[in-house]
Write a protein that holds these residues in place. Sequence first.
Motif, short mmCIF file in Angstrom:
data_model
loop_
_atom_site.label_atom_id
_atom_site.label_comp_id
_atom_site.label_asym_id
_atom_site.label_seq_id
_atom_site.Cartn_x
_atom_site.Cartn_y
_atom_site.Cartn_z
N ASN A 148 0.86 -1.19 0.00
CA ASN A 148 0.00 0.00 0.00
C ASN A 148 0.89 1.24 0.00
O ASN A 148 2.10 1.13 -0.17
CB ASN A 148 -0.97 -0.01 1.19
N ASN A 149 0.31 2.39 0.18
CA ASN A 149 1.10 3.62 0.07
C ASN A 149 1.43 4.24 1.42
O ASN A 149 1.78 5.41 1.50
CB ASN A 149 0.36 4.64 -0.80
N ARG A 150 1.35 3.46 2.51
CA ARG A 150 1.57 4.02 3.85
C ARG A 150 2.76 3.42 4.58
O ARG A 150 3.02 3.80 5.72
CB ARG A 150 0.29 3.86 4.69
N THR A 151 3.45 2.47 3.97
CA THR A 151 4.57 1.82 4.65
C THR A 151 5.72 1.57 3.67
O THR A 151 5.50 1.03 2.57
CB THR A 151 4.14 0.48 5.28
N MET A 152 6.93 1.97 4.09
CA MET A 152 8.15 1.67 3.35
C MET A 152 9.26 1.50 4.37
O MET A 152 9.59 2.44 5.10
CB MET A 152 8.50 2.79 2.37
N VAL A 153 9.82 0.30 4.46
CA VAL A 153 10.84 0.01 5.47
C VAL A 153 12.14 -0.42 4.80
O VAL A 153 12.17 -0.73 3.60
CB VAL A 153 10.36 -1.08 6.45
N GLN A 154 13.21 -0.46 5.60
CA GLN A 154 14.53 -0.88 5.11
C GLN A 154 15.13 -1.87 6.11
O GLN A 154 15.94 -1.49 6.96
CB GLN A 154 15.44 0.32 4.91
N PRO A 155 14.74 -3.15 6.04
CA PRO A 155 15.30 -4.14 6.96
C PRO A 155 16.81 -4.29 6.75
O PRO A 155 17.33 -4.01 5.67
CB PRO A 155 14.56 -5.43 6.57
N ASP A 156 17.51 -4.75 7.79
CA ASP A 156 18.96 -4.88 7.69
C ASP A 156 19.38 -5.96 6.70
O ASP A 156 20.27 -5.76 5.87
CB ASP A 156 19.56 -5.19 9.06
#
Length: 265
Positions: A148-156
Amino acid sequence: MDKEVSRENAMNSCESMEMSEEERSFYEDAFTSEEMEEATDDESLSGKKYDFLYEEALKELTAQMVSVTALQYGTKDQGEYTVEDYYALPDDQRVELIDGFFFDMEAPGFMHQRAVGEIYRQIANYITDPQGSCLPFVAPVDVRLDCNNRTMVQPDVGIVCDRDKVKRWGIYGAPDFLIEVLSPSTQMKDRLIKKSKYRDAGVREYWMVDLRKRRVLVFVFESVIDKGEPAIYGLGDHIPVRIYGGDLAVDMSAMLPWAGEEYPE
């Protein structure tokens, strides 16, 4: 081995859980004992402990956060931001977007990156040797977790086995396997908020590497047997990657002296 897992299966594996002593110990740094008792003993919260912890962590984190991003984008409140706002940020501003909230990210320290690099090296060596169609990745890679357009993460560190999810800009959808190496500035977010997000999005396995406490918590969200409770390992252990049936194991022993340098006992 079937690399796909549905969001429904990932959700069902975590329903109606009791909090283990190991989990209580791991969460105690984030909440007071009274809050923990409420999360585990209140009948109205039965089966919803992670939802409770997620909401409480989100409130506490956003209350403490002095976000340059929020100041720059004064027309919106925290909780209203989207992927479009994320892409509009200056290149030198590092953030993660979770459910419409911006979380500023400090540059990781040397020991953090050393641990991330060693874990990625071992996983990548196994997967590319070759062992199938899965792809390993290491931060910074944008992961649009919920599509969706509400979450963007950068896992290690992560593994994605559905190559259709791999886009030019990053990953669209939930990877199969994720690791976060905890830092003082991110540990509550990684322990509670991101763990809940990863589980709900359909991530199959999630590791939290705690160098300070010299341990690793392994959550296998798709496992009915584990019922969502973590397996706990020490930094001296060879830890099996469960999505590979244990054929791949990460030797954490090199990190023991590193942890001692960063966090002397």
